[in-house]
Write a protein that holds these residues in place. Structure first.
Motif, mmCIF file in Angstrom:
data_model
loop_
_atom_site.group_PDB
_atom_site.id
_atom_site.type_symbol
_atom_site.label_atom_id
_atom_site.label_comp_id
_atom_site.label_asym_id
_atom_site.label_seq_id
_atom_site.Cartn_x
_atom_site.Cartn_y
_atom_site.Cartn_z
ATOM 1 N N MET A 149 2.317 3.754 -3.975
ATOM 2 C CA MET A 149 2.423 5.204 -3.836
ATOM 3 C C MET A 149 1.232 5.850 -4.528
ATOM 4 N N GLY A 150 0.282 6.294 -3.714
ATOM 5 C CA GLY A 150 -0.958 6.860 -4.228
ATOM 6 C C GLY A 150 -2.079 5.867 -4.058
ATOM 7 N N THR A 151 -3.034 6.197 -3.180
ATOM 8 C CA THR A 151 -4.115 5.249 -2.887
ATOM 9 C C THR A 151 -5.479 5.811 -3.274
ATOM 10 N N GLY A 152 -5.536 6.320 -4.501
ATOM 11 C CA GLY A 152 -6.831 6.657 -5.078
ATOM 12 C C GLY A 152 -7.486 5.372 -5.554
ATOM 13 N N ARG A 153 -8.407 5.499 -6.475
ATOM 14 C CA ARG A 153 -9.135 4.325 -6.955
ATOM 15 C C ARG A 153 -8.208 3.241 -7.496
ATOM 16 N N ASP A 173 0.612 8.187 0.854
ATOM 17 C CA ASP A 173 -0.315 9.109 0.215
ATOM 18 C C ASP A 173 -0.353 10.395 1.033
ATOM 19 N N ALA A 174 -0.425 11.517 0.345
ATOM 20 C CA ALA A 174 -0.511 12.804 1.044
ATOM 21 C C ALA A 174 -1.809 12.919 1.837
ATOM 22 N N GLY A 185 -6.084 -4.213 5.001
ATOM 23 C CA GLY A 185 -4.834 -4.776 5.486
ATOM 24 C C GLY A 185 -3.614 -4.042 4.982
ATOM 25 N N VAL A 186 -3.757 -2.739 4.787
ATOM 26 C CA VAL A 186 -2.681 -1.897 4.270
ATOM 27 C C VAL A 186 -2.159 -1.001 5.393
ATOM 28 N N THR A 187 -0.847 -0.796 5.426
ATOM 29 C CA THR A 187 -0.233 0.066 6.432
ATOM 30 C C THR A 187 0.342 1.308 5.764
ATOM 31 N N TYR A 188 -0.134 2.472 6.169
ATOM 32 C CA TYR A 188 0.453 3.722 5.679
ATOM 33 C C TYR A 188 1.773 3.975 6.404
ATOM 34 N N VAL A 189 2.792 4.313 5.638
ATOM 35 C CA VAL A 189 4.112 4.597 6.193
ATOM 36 C C VAL A 189 4.679 5.826 5.500
ATOM 37 N N SER A 190 5.821 6.277 5.965
ATOM 38 C CA SER A 190 6.499 7.386 5.295
ATOM 39 C C SER A 190 7.037 6.915 3.949
ATOM 40 N N SER A 198 10.169 -2.067 0.494
ATOM 41 C CA SER A 198 9.345 -2.669 -0.562
ATOM 42 C C SER A 198 10.159 -3.455 -1.581
ATOM 43 N N ASP A 199 9.605 -4.589 -1.996
ATOM 44 C CA ASP A 199 10.175 -5.369 -3.098
ATOM 45 C C ASP A 199 9.644 -4.871 -4.439
ATOM 46 N N TYR A 200 8.465 -4.255 -4.401
ATOM 47 C CA TYR A 200 7.862 -3.629 -5.572
ATOM 48 C C TYR A 200 7.374 -2.256 -5.145
ATOM 49 N N VAL A 201 7.698 -1.235 -5.924
ATOM 50 C CA VAL A 201 7.181 0.117 -5.702
ATOM 51 C C VAL A 201 6.352 0.467 -6.922
ATOM 52 N N THR A 202 5.045 0.617 -6.739
ATOM 53 C CA THR A 202 4.154 0.877 -7.868
ATOM 54 C C THR A 202 3.553 2.271 -7.740
ATOM 55 N N LEU A 203 3.664 3.059 -8.794
ATOM 56 C CA LEU A 203 3.280 4.474 -8.776
ATOM 57 C C LEU A 203 1.846 4.671 -9.245
ATOM 58 N N HIS A 204 1.065 5.342 -8.405
ATOM 59 C CA HIS A 204 -0.320 5.671 -8.753
ATOM 60 C C HIS A 204 -0.653 7.077 -8.262
ATOM 61 N N LEU A 205 0.308 7.971 -8.434
ATOM 62 C CA LEU A 205 0.183 9.351 -7.985
ATOM 63 C C LEU A 205 -0.308 10.254 -9.115
ATOM 64 N N PRO A 206 -1.019 11.328 -8.782
ATOM 65 C CA PRO A 206 -1.329 12.333 -9.807
ATOM 66 C C PRO A 206 -0.075 13.137 -10.116
ATOM 67 N N LEU A 207 -0.038 13.772 -11.260
ATOM 68 C CA LEU A 207 1.094 14.620 -11.616
ATOM 69 C C LEU A 207 0.791 16.057 -11.203
ATOM 70 N N ASN A 208 1.615 16.597 -10.335
ATOM 71 C CA ASN A 208 1.492 17.998 -9.928
ATOM 72 C C ASN A 208 2.877 18.517 -9.541
ATOM 73 N N GLU A 209 2.930 19.710 -8.986
ATOM 74 C CA GLU A 209 4.220 20.313 -8.657
ATOM 75 C C GLU A 209 4.988 19.485 -7.630
ATOM 76 N N ASP A 210 4.267 18.829 -6.733
ATOM 77 C CA ASP A 210 4.924 18.042 -5.692
ATOM 78 C C ASP A 210 5.418 16.688 -6.190
ATOM 79 N N THR A 211 4.774 16.142 -7.212
ATOM 80 C CA THR A 211 5.121 14.791 -7.662
ATOM 81 C C THR A 211 5.939 14.762 -8.943
ATOM 82 N N ASN A 212 6.073 15.902 -9.616
ATOM 83 C CA ASN A 212 6.858 15.934 -10.846
ATOM 84 C C ASN A 212 8.285 15.464 -10.560
ATOM 85 N N ARG A 213 8.718 14.399 -11.229
ATOM 86 C CA ARG A 213 10.038 13.795 -11.043
ATOM 87 C C ARG A 213 10.291 13.407 -9.586
#
Length: 319
Positions: A149-153, A173-174, A185-190, A198-213
């Motif tokens: 979740m989040g495909t920045g660097r 990613d938004a 070899g990555v597939t973007y999905v909803s 997913s067997d593993y959900v790894t968070l790499h999102l920025p913190l903002n109004e949309d991602t808070n909690r």
């Protein structure tokens, strides 16, 4: 021009201090990030031309106390603790150390995946306490589905590492980078599909109004009951009460956390009692290599300011 640079992070590397001194700056340190007070910053920022700030809160009032301040160099990539709007309105540039810690954080995300699925902290404690429990079974990472979740660097660096486990890589990613995804070899999905598969959900999102909690009770209910949640991004992405309930009820397989809504953790933090989570203390970027890169990037931004050049890595927000 030169002048004074105020520095709070105690991991600011000596090589960067030397760069600043060679450019003619005097370098003054505050107490470390966890100990520095607003009063100390208020007093020492008054005659500073630049401030290298850690994760300590930098309010409009403190920024305003910097009568000569021209640049705030964030020692890291998250800047939600800085009143950046006030800074920009005051003509003060705000920069981040983009790309300096991505490899270290990606390493840690992978380490946490392995730690929680193979229960490495538990086995370490067990051996030290004189126990021998080889009958306890754990989980392979091999050929599992990893949701990023989040495909920045950092998210991209995690994908590169996990691909070595022959994983099925999903991403949310938004602002999807489809060119990279095709090559990696990555597939973007909803978000819903990512959570349900997913067997593993790894968070790499920025913190903002949309991602808070964003990780709330509903989010966790969509995860597989055997799935693991990994957070090396921001503690505020997770509703910790909802996560605690999910771990107690074992509606997910477990969690590995390096960041928290409130740091440092209180002595009565309820997660301590759980055996299906791994806890580390906000150290994903704390490698010798990353600290040096981050320090030098901050110093380079300040030298550029001194030369009248625009910053290399300003925050993306505009007024």
């Amino acid at each position: 021009m030169s002048g004074k640079v105020l520095v709070t992070p105690d991991m600011f590397h000596p090589d960067a201090v030397n760069v600043l001194k060679e450019a003619g700056f005097a370098v003054e340190f505050t107490k470390p990030t966890r100990m520095v007070t607003e009063q100390e910053v208020r007093e020492k920022i008054a005659d500073a031309d630049a401030y290298v700030v850690g994760s300590n809160k930098l309010t409009a009032e403190l920024i305003g106390a910097g009568q000569k301040l021209k640049l705030i160099a964030r020692f890291g990539v998250g800047y939600d603790s800085i009143d950046w709007r006030y800074a920009l309105q005051s003509g003060i540039a705000v920069t981040v150390t983009a790309g300096a810690n991505e490899q270290s954080v990606a390493d840690m995300a992978l380490a946490l995946m392995l730690s929680i699925s193979r229960r490495i902290p538990y086995f370490d404690r067990s051996v030290r306490e004189g126990e021998w429990t080889p009958q306890i079974l754990t989980h392979e990472m091999w050929a599992k589905t990893v949701g990023i979740m989040g495909t920045g660097r950092i998210g991209k660096a995690v994908a590169k590492r996990v691909s070595g486990f022959d994983a099925n890589l999903l991403a949310y990613d938004a602002y999807p980078d489809y060119t990279w995804a095709q090559q990696a070899g990555v597939t973007y999905v909803s978000k819903e599909q990512l959570l349900s598969e997913s067997d593993y959900v790894t968070l790499h999102l920025p913190l903002n109004e949309d991602t808070n909690r964003i990780v709330d009770a509903g989010f966790l209910l969509q995860m597989k009951p055997t799935a693991f949640l990994i957070n090396t991004a921001r503690g505020q992405l997770v509703d910790e009460t909802a996560l605690y309930e999910a771990l107690v009820q074992r509606s997910i397989g477990g969690a590995a956390l390096d960041v928290y809504a409130k740091e440092p953790l209180p002595r009565d933090y309820p997660f301590y009692e759980l055996d299906n989570c791994v806890l580390t203390h906000h150290v994903s970027s704390h490698t010798q290599e990353a600290m040096r890169r981050m320090s030098l990037l901050c110093a380079e931004e300040i030298v550029r300011m001194n030369q009248g050049l625009p910053p290399q890595y300003p925050i993306p927000e505009k007024l």
